[in-house]
Motif scaffolding. Structure first.
Motif, PDB file in Angstrom:
ATOM      1  N   LEU A  92       0.561  -1.117   0.472  1.00 41.63           N
ATOM      2  CA  LEU A  92      -0.138   0.265   0.036  1.00 41.63           C
ATOM      3  C   LEU A  92       1.194   0.798  -0.280  1.00 41.63           C
ATOM      4  CD1 LEU A  92      -2.827  -0.873   2.430  1.00 41.63           C
ATOM      5  CD2 LEU A  92      -2.934  -0.767   0.160  1.00 41.63           C
ATOM      6  N   MET A  93       1.819   1.339   1.406  1.00 38.98           N
ATOM      7  CA  MET A  93       2.705   2.409   0.545  1.00 38.98           C
ATOM      8  C   MET A  93       3.477   2.547  -0.347  1.00 38.98           C
ATOM      9  SD  MET A  93       4.829   2.580   4.758  1.00 38.98           S
ATOM     10  CE  MET A  93       5.375   0.864   4.356  1.00 38.98           C
ATOM     11  N   ILE A  94       3.696   1.480  -0.997  1.00 35.74           N
ATOM     12  CA  ILE A  94       4.602   2.038  -2.481  1.00 35.74           C
ATOM     13  C   ILE A  94       3.299   1.768  -3.852  1.00 35.74           C
ATOM     14  CG2 ILE A  94       5.557   0.182  -4.820  1.00 35.74           C
ATOM     15  CD1 ILE A  94       6.538  -1.826  -2.609  1.00 35.74           C
ATOM     16  N   ALA A  95       2.342   2.058  -3.053  1.00 35.28           N
ATOM     17  CA  ALA A  95       1.456   2.162  -4.543  1.00 35.28           C
ATOM     18  C   ALA A  95       0.614   4.004  -3.881  1.00 35.28           C
ATOM     19  CB  ALA A  95       0.237   1.853  -3.876  1.00 35.28           C
ATOM     20  N   ALA A  96       0.985   4.290  -2.515  1.00 36.22           N
ATOM     21  CA  ALA A  96       0.494   5.982  -2.596  1.00 36.22           C
ATOM     22  C   ALA A  96       2.089   6.260  -2.527  1.00 36.22           C
ATOM     23  CB  ALA A  96       0.246   5.760  -0.931  1.00 36.22           C
ATOM     24  N   LYS A  97       3.118   5.559  -2.480  1.00 35.88           N
ATOM     25  CA  LYS A  97       3.844   6.928  -3.335  1.00 35.88           C
ATOM     26  C   LYS A  97       4.312   6.868  -4.347  1.00 35.88           C
ATOM     27  CE  LYS A  97       6.963   5.833   1.695  1.00 35.88           C
ATOM     28  NZ  LYS A  97       7.866   5.130   2.086  1.00 35.88           N
ATOM     29  N   CYS A  98       4.522   6.275  -5.366  1.00 32.28           N
ATOM     30  CA  CYS A  98       4.912   5.988  -7.056  1.00 32.28           C
ATOM     31  C   CYS A  98       3.623   6.939  -7.188  1.00 32.28           C
ATOM     32  CB  CYS A  98       3.998   4.790  -7.108  1.00 32.28           C
ATOM     33  SG  CYS A  98       5.230   4.601  -9.328  1.00 32.28           S
ATOM     34  N   TRP A  99       2.382   6.527  -6.832  1.00 34.43           N
ATOM     35  CA  TRP A  99       1.115   8.212  -7.248  1.00 34.43           C
ATOM     36  C   TRP A  99       1.818   9.534  -7.110  1.00 34.43           C
ATOM     37  CZ3 TRP A  99      -3.903   9.423  -4.407  1.00 34.43           C
ATOM     38  CH2 TRP A  99      -4.701  10.126  -4.419  1.00 34.43           C
ATOM     39  N   ALA A 100       2.421   9.993  -5.467  1.00 28.91           N
ATOM     40  CA  ALA A 100       2.832  10.862  -5.077  1.00 28.91           C
ATOM     41  C   ALA A 100       4.226  11.144  -6.227  1.00 28.91           C
ATOM     42  CB  ALA A 100       2.843  11.139  -3.535  1.00 28.91           C
ATOM     43  N   TRP A 101       4.811  10.675  -6.037  1.00 32.21           N
ATOM     44  CA  TRP A 101       5.462  10.958  -7.111  1.00 32.21           C
ATOM     45  C   TRP A 101       5.618  11.158  -8.756  1.00 32.21           C
ATOM     46  CZ3 TRP A 101       8.682   7.218 -10.845  1.00 32.21           C
ATOM     47  CH2 TRP A 101       9.402   7.930 -10.987  1.00 32.21           C
ATOM     48  N   LEU A 102       4.479  10.829  -8.708  1.00 35.55           N
ATOM     49  CA  LEU A 102       4.703  10.805 -10.404  1.00 35.55           C
ATOM     50  C   LEU A 102       3.652  11.985 -10.001  1.00 35.55           C
ATOM     51  CD1 LEU A 102       3.344   7.723 -11.407  1.00 35.55           C
ATOM     52  CD2 LEU A 102       5.347   8.838 -12.622  1.00 35.55           C
ATOM     53  N   ALA A 103       2.831  12.372  -9.367  1.00 36.54           N
ATOM     54  CA  ALA A 103       2.502  13.748  -9.692  1.00 36.54           C
ATOM     55  C   ALA A 103       2.900  14.551  -9.280  1.00 36.54           C
ATOM     56  CB  ALA A 103       0.913  13.563  -8.372  1.00 36.54           C
ATOM     57  N   SER A 104       3.892  14.950  -8.265  1.00 36.37           N
ATOM     58  CA  SER A 104       4.478  16.378  -8.194  1.00 36.37           C
ATOM     59  C   SER A 104       6.237  15.813  -8.475  1.00 36.37           C
ATOM     60  CB  SER A 104       4.616  15.676  -6.230  1.00 36.37           C
ATOM     61  OG  SER A 104       5.952  14.493  -5.837  1.00 36.37           O
TER      62      SER A 104
END
Length: 286
Positions: A6-18
């Motif tokens: 879950l952390m990996i999915a959330a961090k991947c989303w945040a990195w791609l967005a920011s």
């Protein structure tokens, strides 16, 4: 594994967005975490197998071999992240959707707390070296996620250099962890002696037996969760063989009771006169 995924999915989303370099570093670290956890899960099943005809000392060193593989993987990722952070340092980029990174970092801290709590419970029951090392790494992740949170907040307020600087710091953290894991793994593979405090305690316990006049040639090592100990007991010359055997068994029981862990103890019984003559010969030779 579920929490880390879950952390990996959330961090991947945040990195791609920011586009945050420090968030990429946190994502890289989480990828290392799930790789290490998966490897530990696979290896522990093999390492905990009892001794067999081909592996009379057990399979505990499989943990150390896995540790070396983890260390190499983490070191490589740390180097790549460092290069990315240095590039961003010379070419800073304004972050997008930075608040998403803030909330993801808070979510990652909460998930990490849950993982550390579960691991602490498991360690109490298994005393696994691999899980202990994994737990130490996750505790460090609490600081790491907090640092990423600070980096994003600083970058959000105009300090663009904070993001790549923190990314480089994360890379240093990964490299330090890889070195620590590699060192511990090498110690197990090279049969490093147990800590001096433990060896001193072992000798003290053996000498406390009323029929033991001394202890020498103490050798120790650890393979997985099993501590291997060898020693020579100095006993009275006229002590019957059956009594000498019982003395050795009693010393083994005393050591195991004190340490309360899995041990493989091998004891050789020496007549004290032989030990005394050997000591005299050594003095003359020196």
């Amino acid at each position: 594994m579920v929490m880390v995924s879950l952390m990996i999915a959330a961090k991947c989303w945040a990195w791609l967005a920011s586009g945050s370099a420090s968030m990429l570093g946190s994502l890289t670290d989480s990828l290392m975490d799930i790789t290490a956890s998966a490897m530990s899960f696979l290896v522990l099943g093999y390492a905990l197998r009892p001794a067999d005809d081909d592996h009379r000392f057990g399979h505990g060193k499989a943990e150390a071999l896995a540790g070396l593989g983890q260390a190499a993987f983490i070191a490589g990722s740390g180097c790549l992240l460092a290069f990315h952070g240095i590039e961003r340092l010379f070419n800073p980029v304004e972050l997008n959707h930075s608040m998403l990174g803030v909330w993801v970092s808070i979510f990652a801290i909460a998930c990490t707390l849950v993982v550390v709590y579960v691991q602490t419970k498991v360690i109490k029951h298994t005393e696994s070296i691999a899980i202990k090392a994994d737990s130490v790494h996750y505790k460090g992740d609490l600081i790491l996620n907090a640092a990423v949170l600070v980096a994003i907040l600083l970058a959000q307020n105009g300090m663009l250099y904070a993001d790549p600087i923190f990314a480089i710091g994360v890379a240093g953290y990964l490299l330090y962890n890889s070195w620590d894991i590699a060192r511990q793994s090498a110690d197990h593979l090279m049969d490093k002696e147990l800590p001096d405090e433990e060896k001193a305690e072992i000798v003290l316990i053996a000498n406390s037996h009323e029929d033991v006049f001394g202890v020498h040639d103490v050798r120790t090592r650890q393979g997985g969760k099993i501590k291997f100990i060898q020693m020579h007991l100095e006993l009275e010359d006229t002590l019957p063989l059956i009594r000498a055997h019982h003395v050795a068994d009693e010393v083994v029981a005393m050591i195991q009771q004190e340490f309360n862990c899995e041990m493989d103890i091998l004891i050789h019984q020496d007549p004290i006169s032989v030990c005394y003559k050997a000591a005299q010969v050594n003095e003359l030779q020196n």
